[in-house]
Motif scaffolding. Structure first.
Motif, mmCIF file in Angstrom:
data_model
loop_
_atom_site.group_PDB
_atom_site.id
_atom_site.type_symbol
_atom_site.label_atom_id
_atom_site.label_comp_id
_atom_site.label_asym_id
_atom_site.label_seq_id
_atom_site.Cartn_x
_atom_site.Cartn_y
_atom_site.Cartn_z
ATOM 1 N N PRO A 2 -8.261 101.095 -25.501
ATOM 2 C CA PRO A 2 -7.224 100.853 -26.514
ATOM 3 C C PRO A 2 -7.795 100.184 -27.758
ATOM 4 O O PRO A 2 -8.464 99.151 -27.669
ATOM 5 N N GLY A 3 -7.513 100.757 -28.922
ATOM 6 C CA GLY A 3 -7.974 100.160 -30.174
ATOM 7 C C GLY A 3 -6.984 99.146 -30.699
ATOM 8 O O GLY A 3 -6.669 99.134 -31.901
ATOM 9 N N PHE A 4 -6.518 98.270 -29.814
ATOM 10 C CA PHE A 4 -5.492 97.310 -30.196
ATOM 11 C C PHE A 4 -5.985 96.318 -31.243
ATOM 12 O O PHE A 4 -5.222 95.895 -32.114
ATOM 13 N N ALA A 5 -7.250 95.910 -31.155
ATOM 14 C CA ALA A 5 -7.760 94.887 -32.074
ATOM 15 C C ALA A 5 -7.774 95.398 -33.512
ATOM 16 O O ALA A 5 -7.391 94.681 -34.439
ATOM 17 N N VAL A 6 -8.222 96.631 -33.711
ATOM 18 C CA VAL A 6 -8.223 97.210 -35.056
ATOM 19 C C VAL A 6 -6.790 97.281 -35.587
ATOM 20 O O VAL A 6 -6.502 96.922 -36.734
ATOM 21 N N HIS A 7 -5.900 97.730 -34.751
ATOM 22 C CA HIS A 7 -4.478 97.895 -35.110
ATOM 23 C C HIS A 7 -3.830 96.553 -35.448
ATOM 24 O O HIS A 7 -3.194 96.408 -36.505
ATOM 25 N N SER A 8 -3.992 95.569 -34.558
ATOM 26 C CA SER A 8 -3.275 94.297 -34.681
ATOM 27 C C SER A 8 -3.993 93.282 -35.549
ATOM 28 O O SER A 8 -3.378 92.639 -36.416
ATOM 29 N N ASP A 9 -5.310 93.105 -35.299
ATOM 30 C CA ASP A 9 -6.046 92.033 -35.955
ATOM 31 C C ASP A 9 -6.554 92.423 -37.336
ATOM 32 O O ASP A 9 -6.947 91.553 -38.116
ATOM 33 N N MET A 10 -6.577 93.721 -37.632
ATOM 34 C CA MET A 10 -7.103 94.161 -38.920
ATOM 35 C C MET A 10 -6.021 94.829 -39.764
ATOM 36 O O MET A 10 -5.593 94.297 -40.777
ATOM 37 N N VAL A 11 -5.566 96.012 -39.349
ATOM 38 C CA VAL A 11 -4.638 96.781 -40.180
ATOM 39 C C VAL A 11 -3.340 96.010 -40.417
ATOM 40 O O VAL A 11 -2.904 95.832 -41.563
ATOM 41 N N ALA A 12 -2.708 95.551 -39.349
ATOM 42 C CA ALA A 12 -1.442 94.822 -39.506
ATOM 43 C C ALA A 12 -1.639 93.540 -40.304
ATOM 44 O O ALA A 12 -0.773 93.146 -41.097
ATOM 45 N N THR A 13 -2.777 92.893 -40.115
ATOM 46 C CA THR A 13 -3.057 91.658 -40.845
ATOM 47 C C THR A 13 -3.199 91.918 -42.337
ATOM 48 O O THR A 13 -2.701 91.142 -43.167
ATOM 49 N N TYR A 14 -3.862 93.015 -42.695
ATOM 50 C CA TYR A 14 -3.978 93.368 -44.108
ATOM 51 C C TYR A 14 -2.599 93.606 -44.724
ATOM 52 O O TYR A 14 -2.293 93.120 -45.817
ATOM 53 N N ILE A 15 -1.773 94.374 -44.031
ATOM 54 C CA ILE A 15 -0.458 94.695 -44.572
ATOM 55 C C ILE A 15 0.409 93.438 -44.647
ATOM 56 O O ILE A 15 1.109 93.201 -45.647
ATOM 57 N N ALA A 16 0.366 92.606 -43.611
ATOM 58 C CA ALA A 16 1.174 91.392 -43.589
ATOM 59 C C ALA A 16 0.751 90.410 -44.677
ATOM 60 O O ALA A 16 1.592 89.694 -45.244
ATOM 61 N N THR A 17 -0.537 90.359 -44.960
ATOM 62 C CA THR A 17 -1.048 89.390 -45.937
ATOM 63 C C THR A 17 -0.918 89.876 -47.369
ATOM 64 O O THR A 17 -0.531 89.121 -48.264
ATOM 65 N N PHE A 18 -1.223 91.160 -47.594
ATOM 66 C CA PHE A 18 -1.321 91.655 -48.966
ATOM 67 C C PHE A 18 -0.248 92.677 -49.341
ATOM 68 O O PHE A 18 -0.135 93.052 -50.509
ATOM 69 N N GLY A 19 0.528 93.132 -48.377
ATOM 70 C CA GLY A 19 1.481 94.197 -48.640
ATOM 71 C C GLY A 19 2.720 93.735 -49.391
ATOM 72 O O GLY A 19 3.090 92.551 -49.377
ATOM 73 N N SER A 20 3.369 94.681 -50.023
ATOM 74 C CA SER A 20 4.657 94.417 -50.671
ATOM 75 C C SER A 20 5.730 94.301 -49.601
ATOM 76 O O SER A 20 5.532 94.681 -48.438
ATOM 77 N N ASP A 21 6.901 93.778 -49.997
ATOM 78 C CA ASP A 21 8.003 93.689 -49.040
ATOM 79 C C ASP A 21 8.354 95.069 -48.484
ATOM 80 O O ASP A 21 8.629 95.216 -47.287
#
Length: 384
Positions: free
Chosen positions: A86-105
């Protein structure tokens, strides 16, 4: 054994549920996934329902709140079980973190709830055939035409590439500006012109899909820009410490697991009328590994504490990544030796750990790059 003081009762309860999920939903299927080159899509939705995806996201998006320790628990339990599909770390710790930190509402509301449930799988598009650790060398272009970006380029070694629904894609929006000309753009996998290439055949991590991705005149709205245009390099640098810490967390747990497998095996295995554990060489070798693992476990836990307080230095994260991944490789190599011929058989976890461990000294920044980061800091301070 020095007691760990990181976790609270809620983390211990969560660990129990994660371990049960892995034992039921991952371990029995992992060999089949290795043969097919990826996990089943339905694993992601099951993992989402069990709370294994993006747990540290705010509650408004379906997470448990900003607590990185839940991510640590998941990473550790996957490593403990010796499963790498499972590529959970890439999904949760990287991609979601980027969107949560830098993404628009709008971007957060669109993607984060689906990433928590496993309905949408994320991938991070950084590496290219001519650009690995040196992100400034990427060639994928995003040219603005009115209210759209037109993207052309290629990515390689992309985890979750065969299954992903959204890619945080690194592109050059201003090639003349060097590092300041790189931007992150969210690209949906159903966009015209996007193509998944081969599911790459690897030495290890055989159950985790790793792909080539191609972008030919892919048009996305300007609203898909993540953060500010030209801000990708600084954004990536700000997240590398967490990425490398996550790798170190996995590596040290894998080393601990390999050591425990070996302790158990040497107690049971007989040679020359006695158990292998009775030989002085066995005791000394395992004692050395145990002491080294313990020292680095304490270091990693301290790094996690610092990260929770937003005080983790990028150089310390590089040191943790370098030391723990190299210890992981050393441990599985020396432990495999005690298994003899059985250690070369893939039905034994130590054999799978041996082939899966090697990439750790490459992915997330090679050991040589980590030494360069540490060395520059040392020499820079020495010259002051």
């Amino acid at each position: 054994m020095i007691p760990r003081t990181l976790f609270k009762p809620e983390h211990d309860q969560f660990r129990d549920s994660v371990r049960r999920f892995i034992d039921k939903e991952i371990v029995p299927h992992h060999e089949r996934w290795e043969e097919q080159g990826m996990v089943d899509r339905e694993l992601w939705t099951k993992a989402g329902a069990a709370g294994l995806l993006c747990p540290n996201l705010p509650e408004e998006y379906g997470g448990c709140g900003p607590d990185y320790l839940f991510n640590v628990v998941i990473t550790e339990e996957l490593a403990r079980a010796g499963v790498t599909g499972p590529g959970f770390a890439v999904h949760s710790d990287m991609v979601a973190t980027y969107i949560a930190t830098f993404g628009s509402d709008e971007q957060k509301k669109r993607w984060l709830p689906k990433m928590v449930t496993g309905e949408a799988i994320g991938a991070l598009g950084l590496t290219e055939p001519s650009a690995g650790s040196d992100l400034k060398g990427i060639r994928t272009r995003a040219v603005r035409e009115g209210d759209e970006y037109v993207i052309n380029g290629q990515k390689v070694y992309i985890s979750n590439g065969q299954l992903c629904d959204v890619i945080v894609l690194a592109c050059k929006t201003d090639p003349a500006a060097g590092a300041k000309g790189m931007s992150f753009i969210l690209v949906e996998a159903d966009r015209a012109g996007f193509k998944r290439g081969r599911n790459l055949k690897k030495i290890g991590l055989k159950a985790q899909d790793t792909s080539e991705l191609f972008f030919e005149n892919v048009r996305v709205p300007v609203s898909n820009l993540l953060g500010k245009e030209g801000g990708a390099f600084s954004m990536a640098m700000s997240k590398l410490a967490e990425e490398r810490l996550s790798i170190a967390v996995s590596a040290i747990m894998m080393a601990e697991s390999a050591l425990q497998w070996t302790v158990d095996y040497t107690r049971e295995r007989q040679a020359f009328g006695q158990s292998i554990s009775d030989f002085q060489n066995t005791r000394f070798k395992l004692a050395e590994l145990s002491a080294e693992i313990l020292a680095k476990r304490v270091f990693v836990d301290r790094c996690v504490e610092l990260h929770l307080k937003k005080e983790l230095d990028a150089v310390d994260a590089a040191a943790a990544k370098m030391l723990c991944t190299e210890l992981q490789c050393k441990t599985v190599d020396e432990c495999l030796q005690f298994f003899g011929g059985y250690g070369y058989m893939l039905e034994y976890p130590i054999a799978r750990a041996y082939i899966d461990s090697r990439v750790r000294r490459i992915a997330g920044g090679s050991s040589e790059i980590m030494r360069e980061i540490i060395g520059r800091k040392l020499l820079g301070e020495a010259q002051k």
